[in-house]
Scaffold this motif. Structure first.
Motif, PDB file in Angstrom:
ATOM      1  N   THR A  13      -6.650 -21.070 -12.884  1.00 56.55           N
ATOM      2  CA  THR A  13      -6.863 -20.873 -11.443  1.00 56.55           C
ATOM      3  C   THR A  13      -8.297 -20.423 -11.189  1.00 56.55           C
ATOM      4  OG1 THR A  13      -6.125 -18.562 -11.463  1.00 56.55           O
ATOM      5  CG2 THR A  13      -4.440 -20.242 -11.060  1.00 56.55           C
ATOM      6  N   ASN A  14      -8.757 -20.734  -9.979  1.00 55.51           N
ATOM      7  CA  ASN A  14     -10.140 -20.444  -9.593  1.00 55.51           C
ATOM      8  C   ASN A  14     -10.164 -20.174  -8.092  1.00 55.51           C
ATOM      9  OD1 ASN A  14     -12.910 -20.256  -9.575  1.00 55.51           O
ATOM     10  ND2 ASN A  14     -13.296 -22.404 -10.025  1.00 55.51           N
ATOM     11  N   PHE A  20     -17.965 -17.673  -3.259  1.00 53.69           N
ATOM     12  CA  PHE A  20     -18.817 -16.949  -4.201  1.00 53.69           C
ATOM     13  C   PHE A  20     -20.125 -17.708  -4.427  1.00 53.69           C
ATOM     14  CE2 PHE A  20     -20.191 -16.136  -8.608  1.00 53.69           C
ATOM     15  CZ  PHE A  20     -20.447 -14.775  -8.505  1.00 53.69           C
ATOM     16  N   MET A  21     -20.041 -19.026  -4.595  1.00 53.99           N
ATOM     17  CA  MET A  21     -21.252 -19.828  -4.786  1.00 53.99           C
ATOM     18  C   MET A  21     -22.135 -19.820  -3.536  1.00 53.99           C
ATOM     19  SD  MET A  21     -20.076 -23.064  -7.159  1.00 53.99           S
ATOM     20  CE  MET A  21     -18.720 -23.587  -6.101  1.00 53.99           C
ATOM     21  N   PHE A 121     -18.158 -11.026  -8.625  1.00 49.16           N
ATOM     22  CA  PHE A 121     -18.396 -10.436  -7.314  1.00 49.16           C
ATOM     23  C   PHE A 121     -19.888 -10.387  -6.999  1.00 49.16           C
ATOM     24  CE2 PHE A 121     -17.705  -7.165 -10.493  1.00 49.16           C
ATOM     25  CZ  PHE A 121     -18.840  -6.372 -10.388  1.00 49.16           C
ATOM     26  N   CYS A 122     -20.186 -10.529  -5.709  1.00 50.21           N
ATOM     27  CA  CYS A 122     -21.568 -10.462  -5.222  1.00 50.21           C
ATOM     28  C   CYS A 122     -21.537 -10.235  -3.721  1.00 50.21           C
ATOM     29  CB  CYS A 122     -22.312 -11.757  -5.549  1.00 50.21           C
ATOM     30  SG  CYS A 122     -24.054 -11.725  -5.080  1.00 50.21           S
ATOM     31  N   ASN A 128     -11.734 -14.848  -8.189  1.00 50.34           N
ATOM     32  CA  ASN A 128     -10.862 -14.534  -9.316  1.00 50.34           C
ATOM     33  C   ASN A 128     -10.520 -15.806 -10.077  1.00 50.34           C
ATOM     34  OD1 ASN A 128     -10.232 -11.590  -9.105  1.00 50.34           O
ATOM     35  ND2 ASN A 128      -9.675 -12.249  -7.038  1.00 50.34           N
ATOM     36  N   GLN A 129     -10.773 -15.771 -11.368  1.00 55.67           N
ATOM     37  CA  GLN A 129     -10.456 -16.898 -12.239  1.00 55.67           C
ATOM     38  C   GLN A 129      -9.504 -16.417 -13.337  1.00 55.67           C
ATOM     39  OE1 GLN A 129     -14.350 -18.183 -13.602  1.00 55.67           O
ATOM     40  NE2 GLN A 129     -14.722 -19.314 -11.714  1.00 55.67           N
ATOM     41  N   VAL A 130      -8.575 -17.288 -13.724  1.00 54.17           N
ATOM     42  CA  VAL A 130      -7.642 -16.977 -14.802  1.00 54.17           C
ATOM     43  C   VAL A 130      -7.699 -18.123 -15.810  1.00 54.17           C
ATOM     44  CG1 VAL A 130      -5.250 -16.491 -15.426  1.00 54.17           C
ATOM     45  CG2 VAL A 130      -6.152 -15.653 -13.255  1.00 54.17           C
ATOM     46  N   PHE A 131      -7.766 -17.749 -17.077  1.00 52.04           N
ATOM     47  CA  PHE A 131      -7.841 -18.684 -18.183  1.00 52.04           C
ATOM     48  C   PHE A 131      -6.682 -18.415 -19.143  1.00 52.04           C
ATOM     49  CE2 PHE A 131     -12.009 -17.978 -16.516  1.00 52.04           C
ATOM     50  CZ  PHE A 131     -12.700 -19.187 -16.617  1.00 52.04           C
ATOM     51  N   LYS A 132      -6.141 -19.467 -19.757  1.00 55.61           N
ATOM     52  CA  LYS A 132      -5.066 -19.335 -20.732  1.00 55.61           C
ATOM     53  C   LYS A 132      -5.625 -19.592 -22.124  1.00 55.61           C
ATOM     54  CE  LYS A 132      -0.442 -21.113 -21.855  1.00 55.61           C
ATOM     55  NZ  LYS A 132       0.245 -19.881 -22.022  1.00 55.61           N
ATOM     56  N   LYS A 133      -5.225 -18.753 -23.066  1.00 54.60           N
ATOM     57  CA  LYS A 133      -5.717 -18.892 -24.435  1.00 54.60           C
ATOM     58  C   LYS A 133      -5.120 -20.129 -25.087  1.00 54.60           C
ATOM     59  CE  LYS A 133      -6.990 -16.232 -28.432  1.00 54.60           C
ATOM     60  NZ  LYS A 133      -7.056 -14.900 -29.006  1.00 54.60           N
TER      61      LYS A 133
END
Length: 135
Positions: A13-14, A20-21, A121-122, A128-133
Motif C-alpha cells: 500500500t502507498n 507528499f510528492m 513526512f514533510c 504511509n507505505q506498507v511492504f511485505k517481506k
C-alpha cells in the motif's frame, strides 16, 4: 538488540504519496508515473550500519548510513535536494530527520510481523507505505 530489518520488501500500500510528492515540488509528470509504480525495498543491516535500496522500473535510490551519524544526502532522482540526514533508534523504530530547504522532513521505519511500515513526512503532509517481506 535492534530489530532485524534485513530482507527484500515488496510494496502493498502507498497512501497519500501524491500529496507528499507535491509538497516536495515534484513535477506533475513524475508524480503521475510514481503513484502507479510498485516499489521494492532491499535492506542490508549490519548492526547499526544500513544500506537501503528503493527499487522500481522508473528509478532506483540507494542510501547508506550508520545510526547516530549525520550524513549529507543528495536525494537524486527523488526531489534532487541536499539535506543533512540523521537516523536514530526510537525503541524499535528507525527515525530519520532531514534538515534542509523543507521543514519537518523525514521518515520512520518499523516492522510489525512480516510487514515493513514507512511513514514519510514533510511540512505536515504524511504518506504511509506498507511492504511485505519476501520469503
Amino acid at each position: 538488540m535492534p530489530v532485524d530489518f534485513n530482507g527484500r520488501w515488496v510494496m502493498e500500500t502507498n497512501d497519500n504519496f501524491e500529496d507528499f510528492m507535491k509538497v516536495l515540488n515534484i513535477d506533475l509528470a513524475t508524480r503521475k508515473i510514481a503513484i502507479h509504480l510498485s516499489q521494492t525495498k532491499v535492506i542490508i543491516q549490519d548492526g547499526d550500519k544500513f544500506v537501503i535500496k528503493t527499487l522500481s522500473i522508473f528509478r532506483n535510490y540507494e542510501m547508506s548510513f550508520t545510526i547516530g551519524e549525520e550524513i549529507e544526502e543528495y536525494t537524486k532522482g527523488l526531489d534532487n535536494r541536499v539535506v543533512k540526514t540523521l537516523i536514530t533508534w526510537e525503541g524499535d523504530k528507525l527515525v530519520c530527520t532531514q534538515r534542509g530547504e523543507k521543514a519537518n522532513r523525514g521518515w520512520k521505519h518499523w516492522i510489525e510481523g512480516d510487514k515493513l511500515h514507512l511513514e514519510l513526512f514533510c511540512e505536515g503532509v504524511v504518506c504511509n507505505q506498507v511492504f511485505k517481506k519476501q520469503a
